[in-house]
Design a protein around this motif. Structure first.
Motif, mmCIF file in Angstrom:
data_model
loop_
_atom_site.group_PDB
_atom_site.id
_atom_site.type_symbol
_atom_site.label_atom_id
_atom_site.label_comp_id
_atom_site.label_asym_id
_atom_site.label_seq_id
_atom_site.Cartn_x
_atom_site.Cartn_y
_atom_site.Cartn_z
ATOM 1 N N HIS A 1 1.427 10.379 -3.590
ATOM 2 C CA HIS A 1 0.760 10.464 -2.287
ATOM 3 C C HIS A 1 2.065 10.464 -1.530
ATOM 4 C CE1 HIS A 1 -3.064 10.965 -3.876
ATOM 5 N NE2 HIS A 1 -2.872 9.876 -4.466
ATOM 6 N N LEU B 1 1.030 4.061 -2.934
ATOM 7 C CA LEU B 1 0.902 5.622 -2.591
ATOM 8 C C LEU B 1 1.767 6.598 -3.284
ATOM 9 C CD1 LEU B 1 -0.512 5.298 1.065
ATOM 10 C CD2 LEU B 1 -1.898 6.322 -0.902
ATOM 11 N N ARG B 2 3.247 5.817 -2.930
ATOM 12 C CA ARG B 2 4.186 6.637 -3.350
ATOM 13 C C ARG B 2 4.210 6.874 -4.908
ATOM 14 N NH1 ARG B 2 8.591 3.307 -3.292
ATOM 15 N NH2 ARG B 2 8.534 2.997 -5.511
ATOM 16 N N GLU C 1 3.520 11.817 1.422
ATOM 17 C CA GLU C 1 3.658 12.059 2.580
ATOM 18 C C GLU C 1 2.865 10.693 3.347
ATOM 19 O OE1 GLU C 1 4.330 13.008 6.271
ATOM 20 O OE2 GLU C 1 5.465 13.856 4.635
ATOM 21 N N GLN C 2 1.757 10.664 2.829
ATOM 22 C CA GLN C 2 1.069 9.245 3.247
ATOM 23 C C GLN C 2 1.664 8.128 3.194
ATOM 24 O OE1 GLN C 2 -2.500 10.111 0.516
ATOM 25 N NE2 GLN C 2 -3.824 9.475 2.194
ATOM 26 N N ALA C 3 2.542 8.046 2.002
ATOM 27 C CA ALA C 3 3.636 6.903 2.126
ATOM 28 C C ALA C 3 4.459 6.859 3.002
ATOM 29 C CB ALA C 3 4.109 6.744 0.446
ATOM 30 N N ARG C 4 5.099 7.910 3.475
ATOM 31 C CA ARG C 4 6.039 8.177 4.362
ATOM 32 C C ARG C 4 5.505 7.700 5.812
ATOM 33 N NH1 ARG C 4 8.587 11.600 8.068
ATOM 34 N NH2 ARG C 4 7.255 13.314 8.099
ATOM 35 N N GLN C 5 4.307 8.235 6.025
ATOM 36 C CA GLN C 5 3.819 7.882 7.504
ATOM 37 C C GLN C 5 3.551 6.367 7.524
ATOM 38 O OE1 GLN C 5 3.315 10.050 9.643
ATOM 39 N NE2 GLN C 5 4.296 11.545 8.577
ATOM 40 N N ARG C 6 2.911 5.935 6.454
ATOM 41 C CA ARG C 6 2.637 4.225 6.424
ATOM 42 C C ARG C 6 4.166 3.513 6.670
ATOM 43 N NH1 ARG C 6 -1.593 5.632 3.914
ATOM 44 N NH2 ARG C 6 -3.640 4.968 4.635
ATOM 45 N N GLU D 1 0.803 -1.288 -0.029
ATOM 46 C CA GLU D 1 -0.003 -0.108 -0.014
ATOM 47 C C GLU D 1 0.633 1.159 -0.149
ATOM 48 O OE1 GLU D 1 -3.203 2.344 2.830
ATOM 49 O OE2 GLU D 1 -2.540 0.446 3.640
ATOM 50 N N ALA D 2 1.854 1.304 0.641
ATOM 51 C CA ALA D 2 2.840 2.535 0.923
ATOM 52 C C ALA D 2 3.338 2.722 -0.518
ATOM 53 C CB ALA D 2 3.877 2.228 1.939
#
Length: 167
Positions: A21, A16-17, A23-28, A12-13
């Protein structure tokens, strides 16, 4: 976090990358990395997303962890390139040269590693070596017919850019 959960979150991360996306990928990825601190693939993906976001200093420890072992050859090559390039951006030119040379030791002839090494060599005032590396790469890989026509001459002069006819 079990294997399948890790795999799903990592996939999923990455998705997202790839979709932008970051920043969302980074958080995951940070969450997955915290749960799997010795997972080379997770560390590599976490380093990558930090680089994409311009967070080079934060990427370094993840690249270093990723290179500790367990990456596929392709990811290892890309992690060496990423770490070397990141060191260069951070002004750690000696580390960049060392890392990129290590990469070429493991993956001889890789054009991307050669290109980034030439930039790091330039930054360490090894201009002749940087030019030689780039000229040889250009001669060997160019699809331009005019460059190809002069390949032997370019390769010859790459060895000594100061060569002149002495009379």
């Amino acid at each position: 976090m079990s294997g399948p959960a890790r795999d799903d979150l990592l996939s999923e991360a990455i998705r997202l990358r790839e979709q932008g996306h970051h920043e969302q990928a980074r958080q995951r990825l940070l969450a997955v990395a915290a749960a799997h601190p010795h997972d080379a693939e997770v560390a590599y993906q976490t380093a990558w997303v930090h680089d994409v976001l311009g967070l080079e200093a934060e990427a370094v420890p993840f690249y270093e962890a990723a290179l500790g072992g367990g990456l596929s050859p392709r990811d290892r090559r890309d992690a060496l390139l990423g770490l070397g390039s990141t060191y260069r951006v951070l002004g750690r030119y000696g580390d960049a040269v060392d890392t990129l040379r290590r990469g070429l030791g493991e993956f001889p002839g890789d054009g991307a590693l050669q290109t980034f090494l030439s930039m790091a060599l330039f930054n360490t005032d090894r201009h002749h070596e940087a030019m030689r590396l780039l000229l040889k790469l250009l001669a060997a890989t160019s699809g331009d017919p005019r460059v190809s026509r002069y390949r032997r001459a370019i390769e010859h002069y790459a060895e000594d850019l100061n060569e002149t006819v002495r009379g």
